[in-house]
Each structure stands twice: as C-alpha cells, then as structure tokens.
Design a protein around this motif. Structure first.
Motif, PDB file in Angstrom:
ATOM      1  N   SER A   1      -2.643  -2.079   5.127  1.00 59.77           N
ATOM      2  CA  SER A   1      -3.661  -1.899   6.162  1.00 59.77           C
ATOM      3  C   SER A   1      -4.835  -2.822   5.882  1.00 59.77           C
ATOM      4  O   SER A   1      -5.142  -3.128   4.721  1.00 59.77           O
ATOM      5  CB  SER A   1      -4.135  -0.446   6.218  1.00 59.77           C
ATOM      6  OG  SER A   1      -4.821  -0.096   5.030  1.00 59.77           O
ATOM      7  N   LEU A   2      -5.516  -3.273   6.918  1.00 64.95           N
ATOM      8  CA  LEU A   2      -6.579  -4.263   6.749  1.00 64.95           C
ATOM      9  C   LEU A   2      -7.735  -3.753   5.889  1.00 64.95           C
ATOM     10  O   LEU A   2      -8.230  -4.488   5.022  1.00 64.95           O
ATOM     11  CB  LEU A   2      -7.078  -4.734   8.122  1.00 64.95           C
ATOM     12  CG  LEU A   2      -6.373  -5.959   8.731  1.00 64.95           C
ATOM     13  CD1 LEU A   2      -6.601  -7.186   7.859  1.00 64.95           C
ATOM     14  CD2 LEU A   2      -4.894  -5.727   8.937  1.00 64.95           C
ATOM     15  N   PRO A   3      -8.212  -2.512   6.058  1.00 65.09           N
ATOM     16  CA  PRO A   3      -9.287  -2.035   5.170  1.00 65.09           C
ATOM     17  C   PRO A   3      -8.862  -2.002   3.706  1.00 65.09           C
ATOM     18  O   PRO A   3      -9.649  -2.327   2.811  1.00 65.09           O
ATOM     19  CB  PRO A   3      -9.578  -0.622   5.698  1.00 65.09           C
ATOM     20  CG  PRO A   3      -9.130  -0.650   7.118  1.00 65.09           C
ATOM     21  CD  PRO A   3      -7.930  -1.543   7.129  1.00 65.09           C
ATOM     22  N   TRP A   4      -7.620  -1.613   3.452  1.00 61.95           N
ATOM     23  CA  TRP A   4      -7.106  -1.555   2.073  1.00 61.95           C
ATOM     24  C   TRP A   4      -7.031  -2.950   1.469  1.00 61.95           C
ATOM     25  O   TRP A   4      -7.379  -3.164   0.306  1.00 61.95           O
ATOM     26  CB  TRP A   4      -5.736  -0.883   2.093  1.00 61.95           C
ATOM     27  CG  TRP A   4      -5.066  -0.752   0.765  1.00 61.95           C
ATOM     28  CD1 TRP A   4      -5.274   0.223  -0.168  1.00 61.95           C
ATOM     29  CD2 TRP A   4      -4.040  -1.612   0.221  1.00 61.95           C
ATOM     30  NE1 TRP A   4      -4.457   0.021  -1.257  1.00 61.95           N
ATOM     31  CE2 TRP A   4      -3.681  -1.097  -1.044  1.00 61.95           C
ATOM     32  CE3 TRP A   4      -3.406  -2.757   0.686  1.00 61.95           C
ATOM     33  CZ2 TRP A   4      -2.712  -1.694  -1.844  1.00 61.95           C
ATOM     34  CZ3 TRP A   4      -2.442  -3.359  -0.112  1.00 61.95           C
ATOM     35  CH2 TRP A   4      -2.104  -2.822  -1.361  1.00 61.95           C
TER      36      TRP A   4
ATOM     37  N   GLU B   1      -8.829  -5.646   2.362  1.00 60.33           N
ATOM     38  CA  GLU B   1     -10.177  -6.176   2.145  1.00 60.33           C
ATOM     39  C   GLU B   1     -10.814  -5.542   0.911  1.00 60.33           C
ATOM     40  O   GLU B   1     -11.429  -6.230   0.094  1.00 60.33           O
ATOM     41  CB  GLU B   1     -11.047  -5.929   3.372  1.00 60.33           C
ATOM     42  CG  GLU B   1     -12.431  -6.554   3.256  1.00 60.33           C
ATOM     43  CD  GLU B   1     -13.203  -6.517   4.566  1.00 60.33           C
ATOM     44  OE1 GLU B   1     -14.235  -7.209   4.665  1.00 60.33           O
ATOM     45  OE2 GLU B   1     -12.770  -5.801   5.492  1.00 60.33           O
ATOM     46  N   LYS B   2     -10.664  -4.243   0.758  1.00 60.03           N
ATOM     47  CA  LYS B   2     -11.205  -3.553  -0.405  1.00 60.03           C
ATOM     48  C   LYS B   2     -10.613  -4.122  -1.699  1.00 60.03           C
ATOM     49  O   LYS B   2     -11.319  -4.346  -2.683  1.00 60.03           O
ATOM     50  CB  LYS B   2     -10.914  -2.057  -0.318  1.00 60.03           C
ATOM     51  CG  LYS B   2     -11.377  -1.273  -1.533  1.00 60.03           C
ATOM     52  CD  LYS B   2     -10.957   0.184  -1.447  1.00 60.03           C
ATOM     53  CE  LYS B   2     -11.308   0.946  -2.719  1.00 60.03           C
ATOM     54  NZ  LYS B   2     -10.840   2.355  -2.684  1.00 60.03           N
TER      55      LYS B   2
ATOM     56  N   LYS C   1      -5.940 -11.469  11.614  1.00 60.75           N
ATOM     57  CA  LYS C   1      -6.983 -10.722  10.912  1.00 60.75           C
ATOM     58  C   LYS C   1      -6.939 -10.992   9.409  1.00 60.75           C
ATOM     59  O   LYS C   1      -7.980 -11.080   8.748  1.00 60.75           O
ATOM     60  CB  LYS C   1      -6.822  -9.230  11.179  1.00 60.75           C
ATOM     61  CG  LYS C   1      -7.176  -8.813  12.607  1.00 60.75           C
ATOM     62  CD  LYS C   1      -7.033  -7.312  12.782  1.00 60.75           C
ATOM     63  CE  LYS C   1      -7.432  -6.876  14.187  1.00 60.75           C
ATOM     64  NZ  LYS C   1      -7.320  -5.410  14.379  1.00 60.75           N
TER      65      LYS C   1
ATOM     66  N   ALA D   1      -7.277   2.718  12.305  1.00 62.06           N
ATOM     67  CA  ALA D   1      -7.358   2.976  10.855  1.00 62.06           C
ATOM     68  C   ALA D   1      -6.742   1.853  10.041  1.00 62.06           C
ATOM     69  O   ALA D   1      -7.248   1.484   8.980  1.00 62.06           O
ATOM     70  CB  ALA D   1      -6.687   4.297  10.525  1.00 62.06           C
ATOM     71  N   SER D   2      -5.633   1.299  10.514  1.00 67.35           N
ATOM     72  CA  SER D   2      -4.946   0.235   9.776  1.00 67.35           C
ATOM     73  C   SER D   2      -5.318  -1.156  10.272  1.00 67.35           C
ATOM     74  O   SER D   2      -5.080  -2.146   9.571  1.00 67.35           O
ATOM     75  CB  SER D   2      -3.427   0.417   9.875  1.00 67.35           C
ATOM     76  OG  SER D   2      -2.994   0.222  11.214  1.00 67.35           O
ATOM     77  N   GLY D   3      -5.856  -1.231  11.496  1.00 68.96           N
ATOM     78  CA  GLY D   3      -6.145  -2.532  12.084  1.00 68.96           C
ATOM     79  C   GLY D   3      -4.898  -3.239  12.563  1.00 68.96           C
ATOM     80  O   GLY D   3      -4.907  -4.452  12.766  1.00 68.96           O
TER      81      GLY D   3
ATOM     82  N   GLU E   1       0.837  -1.193   0.000  1.00 69.50           N
ATOM     83  CA  GLU E   1       0.000   0.000   0.000  1.00 69.50           C
ATOM     84  C   GLU E   1       0.874   1.245   0.000  1.00 69.50           C
ATOM     85  O   GLU E   1       0.595   2.222  -0.690  1.00 69.50           O
ATOM     86  CB  GLU E   1      -0.924  -0.015   1.214  1.00 69.50           C
ATOM     87  CG  GLU E   1      -1.855   1.166   1.297  1.00 69.50           C
ATOM     88  CD  GLU E   1      -2.737   1.123   2.531  1.00 69.50           C
ATOM     89  OE1 GLU E   1      -3.597   2.022   2.669  1.00 69.50           O
ATOM     90  OE2 GLU E   1      -2.575   0.205   3.367  1.00 69.50           O
TER      91      GLU E   1
END
Length: 581
Positions: free
Chosen positions: A446-449, A451-452, A544, A516-518, A433
């Motif tokens: 980051s975890l949200p990035w 997953e997206k 995760k 934010a990053s998990g 990322e």
C-alpha cells in the motif's frame, strides 16, 4: 578614694586592657590561621599516577582503559581503542585471529604473530605483527598510517600516547610569564584548589592543552600526559587548533548514474536457463537490468552461476547496464558457515570479481535474505570486503534491503546504516506488506506503507536519498477468503498485471479506488462462502510510486520483476520520472 578621671572619662584598669589586647591578638591570629588554612597555597608535591599503565593512552584529556605497547615505529594500540576511536569498522575475526581493515579501495588483513599481511590479496611485509596478550589484541600502527594518516603523539618523558582525531578542537594555552621572576613556575594541581597537591611545577611558556574549566580554574594536560588543574591567572590562552588528519585514500571511483535522470532498474528472474532477451517486449526508459545469475552454492563458498555473455551483449546493444544479482540462496545455515571466516569470504569475493571481469558486468546487486540475526555484523563485513575489489574494476555495488519490521531473518539482520557506507546504491524492497501466507488479505504494498518504509530508513538510519532506489512490485496477489463453520481461511496466489486485467474482463468487474491503500481495488463472491479480493497494480499505482521517487529525490526505481508488467507500465514510469516540475 575615687578613681582618677582624665578628660571626663574613667581610666580602664590595666588588667582589663591587657585582656582586651590579648583577645584582639587571638582574633587576628585565628583569622590569619583561617586564611592560611584556606587560601594559602599548598606546596606539597605528589607523583602523578597513570593508574598503573606503563604506556597510558589519552583522548581529550581522559585516560582510556588499557595500555599501549612498543614505541615509535613499533607502537601498538589495543584493538578495542582503535575500533572505538579511530575506525568503527575495523574487524577482528577470532576464528582466524585476524585484524581486517577495509576502506573504499583497500582490504588489509593482518594475522596474529605473522609478518606477512595481505593488502587486496597481495602480500605486504610488516615490521611488527599483530599481537595477542591475554584477551587484548594489539595492532601495530605503522601499516595503518597510510590508511588513517594517524599521528598519535608519544611523550618521550612518560611514554604516554595522546590520540587526536579529525574534527577535534584542541584549546591551547601556555604557562603565564613573569618578567620580574623568570624562574618562577606555575602549579599544576590534583584538584581545583590551592590546597590540592602539586603534580608538576610548570615552567613559564610551557604549552598546555585545556580540556575544561570551572570557577577560577582550567582543567589542563601537558604534552607528557600529566593532567590536572591550573589557576586561570596562571594560564595565557592561545589560538585553538582544529585537528585535520586526512586519510591516505584517493577517491578514484565514482559510481555510475544516468546523466540528468534517475536509475530505472528491473530484475530478471532466471531459473534453469537464461531467457532469450531478443523476445523481450520493448522497455522504454529502462537503463539497468539485473539478471539472477550468481548464488553461493555451499558452505565452502563455491559460487554457482548461470551468466550468459549473449545476454550482456544484447543489454549493451540496448544501452542497458547489467548489474547481475548475487544471492545467498536464502539458506541461513549455509550463509552462517560461508560468512564465518575471512578465507571463505575472500574465496567468494574472488569468484564474483572474476565473473564480473569475464562477463564485463557494470554492477553487482547483493541480495542476501533469510540470514540469522547473529550474522548481522559479519554480513556487513563481507560487503565491506567485497566493495573495494569491485570498485577496483569500476563495478557498481548495490544491496537489497527490506523495510524495517520485526522479522529477525528478513529485516533485523540488516544494518542499513553500515551497509550504506560501503555500497553505491541500496534497493529498498517495499513489498510484501502482506505475504503469500499472511492470515489476512491485503495489499502487496500500500502507498502509505511504502512511503513510511522509505522515510524511516532515511531518518533512522541516515541513508541519503541519493543512494536509495524504491523497489516496486509488478505483481499482485489474488486473495481468496473462505468461511466455513464460522471460521475464515485465507489463501493467495501471486500474478502479473495481465492476469488481473484478464480476470476483470472475464468477470466484468469495475475496480474502485481504495483510499487506505491508494490503489484500485475489486472484490467479488464466487459463492456464498468464498470472497475474492484484489489490490491492483496498474498505471495509477505505478505512477504514485514513481512520484515518491521524485518527491524524496531518490536515486531511482527498481521493479520486481520483468515479465509481470503490462507494456504500458514502462511509459508510465519513464514519463513520471522524466517529467520536470
């Protein structure tokens, strides 16, 4: 003298009665003429035009641009029509004037004007060659019938070709019968009007294909290709036909997957010589290892390797499959040159297949990066040509892709949807990322990035989760921000998990969760001008990531790279993937 009266009414003068009668007759005549002009069927005939095509081609009642050539066994269709309607993956290579057809287990190459083709690199004789007429390439259908099970209908009367595809629905009808007048025909007209010209007098009982309807009319086509409109009253509906044309392919190859579990793969970096695997720490739960062994070394397609039979023996003794990594060396110019022609691509393929057999590999992992956007289609073609040869040997084929972003040479050149159709598995490298040269400090993944990125590929490219492996990093970056003269400069270095853990102990630092990053996060100052920031890869972040594999029921997980992890990480991955809901 007064007018004579009869029954109390005056008798109309004779002249007036005559005028009234004439007016009534004129009205009747006008009405009759109007009715005849508007409703009386025209008997004017017109020749049906095929727009000048000697052998017109139709699909679902619509005439396609271009014309066919030959007849029966010698029938040829334009390459463009085959690609648009029959096989989107059929490939024409201008440099060698070759038509290339790839399926799950076949690669057929036919060169223009040559009667000898190559099927899986074995010669096969053609009765009729590929032909180029101006800008149009004509492909003989006879050798493709085995692959596509094609059965285009050819009219003996007009030479028209009617193409049908599996999944098409043909609504059939027939010209209505009239027992009292068995010789009466039904008009097929140029438009949905009784005043339109007649293209054909259709005999009773003649079969008709129905492609649409409007008030009182059907849009129809005869098996001769002639099309137009017929009144609904003149057509008897018959049962629709669902077209099913099975290909001649037999699906003998089924890709390996762990029984009842997930794939747990790790990449092994190999530089000048192979590592000694007997010194590797235990890796519980691992079932596939991918050493960096093969690289295309020059523009001519010569493959350099560092493969080691001893490594394979060790892996097999540990119940590990070996899916050797095969790279383009990340050189875009070289890649452009060796992908350019079928002959160079086939030279590479033969070497890879030979090495796979020699070292008894269970898989090949394709890792092409830094590729020109203009080579997007030919990279897909290369994978399509490679896969059947490897599948023939029982070898699993996988490909590495990035998440979707704006980089042409690292992301946009990847046609994930098309690649997924040929490979058994797709590793999504959900990192970096933030790159080593990023101008801003941040997480590697980051975890949200993450997953997206994985969801985007499933939704936008239609890649099934059963083919996807989640790529995870075993490394992190230590970021250094330095402020000088009011400006902040950023540098970073990639390190493994042990190095971060050692640093935390030396500095007596306690990480905190970054929502934010998990991930766990820590920062500290080295002096007034320098700040160090670390988004940490550890057991928590890895759990995760493994949870995402379970949430979306992905095929498994792929880690970069062995040797950068803490020993505890293997148990974290295994326990998370194996845990039942």
């Amino acid at each position: 003298m007064e007018p004579t009266q009869i029954g109390g009414r005056r008798k109309l003068p004779g002249a007036f009665a005559i005028i009234l009668t004439l007016l009534l007759l004129a009205a009747v005549a006008a009405g009759s003429f109007y009715y005849w002009h508007r409703y009386w069927p025209s008997d004017k005939h017109a020749d049906y035009s095929f727009a000048g095509a000697e052998k017109p081609i139709f699909y679902k009642g619509e005439q396609l641009a271009g014309t066919a050539k030959g007849s029966k066994e010698s029938l040829k269709l334009p390459f463009k029509i085959l690609k648009e309607l029959i096989d989107p993956s059929i490939y024409y290579e201008e440099a060698t004037q070759s038509v290339i057809v790839t399926t799950e287990n076949k690669v057929l190459r036919m060169k223009t004007s040559q009667l000898t083709a190559m099927m899986n690199e074995k010669p096969v004789e053609l009765r009729f060659p590929v032909e180029k007429d101006g800008d149009t390439v004509y492909v003989p259908l006879e050798p493709l019938k085995e692959i596509y099970k094609m059965d285009p209908k050819e009219s003996g009367d007009t030479g028209a070709i009617l193409i049908r595809k599996t999944g098409d629905i043909v609504n059939w009808g027939s010209a209505a019968a009239d027992e009292k007048h068995p010789d009466r025909t039904r008009a097929l007209r140029s438009d949905a009007s009784v005043k339109a010209d007649i293209y054909s007098d259709v005999a009773q009982g003649t079969r008709i294909m129905i492609w649409g309807e409007q008030e009182g009319w059907y849009k129809v086509q005869l098996e001769s290709g002639v099309g137009g409109f017929m009144r609904k009253a003149d057509v008897v509906l018959e049962a629709p036909e669902a077209v099913v044309l099975q290909s001649g392919e037999t699906k003998g190859y089924v890709p390996w997957k762990p029984l009842g579990g997930k794939i747990n793969l790790t990449w092994q970096q190999v530089y000048n010589k192979n590592p000694d695997p007997t010194k590797f720490a235990p890796m519980p739960g691992l079932n596939v290892i991918s050493p960096q062994w093969f690289i295309v070394n020059d523009a001519e397609g010569n493959v350099k390797h560092t493969a080691d039979a001893g490594f394979v023996s060790w892996a097999n003794s540990q119940n590990l499959q070996v899916w050797a990594l095969f790279s383009n060396g990340f050189d875009p110019k070289r890649t452009n040159e060796f992908l350019a022609t079928y002959d160079k691509r086939m030279k590479i393929i033969k070497q890879i297949v030979s090495y796979a057999k020699l070292y008894r590999l269970q898989g090949i992992n394709i890792d092409f990066e830094n590729v020109y956007l203009k080579d997007k289609a030919v990279f897909v073609q290369f994978v399509r040509e490679l896969a059947p040869f490897l599948h023939e040997q029982g070898v699993v084929v996988s490909v590495d892709v990035t998440v979707k972003d704006g980089s042409e040479t690292y992301s946009l050149f990847l046609d994930r949807k098309a690649l997924a159709e040929s490979v058994d598995y797709m590793m999504v490298m959900t990192y970096d990322e933030h790159w080593a040269t990023s101008s801003k400090a941040g997480s590697v993944a980051s975890l949200p990035w993450v997953e997206k990125g994985i969801v985007q590929i499933m939704k936008e490219d239609g890649v099934p989760p059963s083919k996807l492996l989640l790529g995870v990093p075993f490394y992190t970056r230590i970021w250094t921000e330095t402020v000088k003269d009011g400006k902040t400069s950023v540098t970073s270095k990639a390190v493994g998990m042990d190095a971060v853990e050692k640093l935390l102990k030396e500095k007596k630092l306690t990480p905190a969760l970054d929502p934010a990053s998990g991930q766990n996060y820590v920062e500290y100052k080295e002096n007034d001008q320098t700040t160090v920031k670390i988004w940490i890869e550890d057991e928590m972040s890895m759990k995760k990531r493994a949870d995402l594999v379970k949430t979306y029921d992905l095929a498994g997980i792929a880690s970069w790279s062995r040797g950068m992890e803490k020993p505890e990480i293997w148990d974290t991955i295994r326990n998370t993937l194996e845990q039942r809901p």
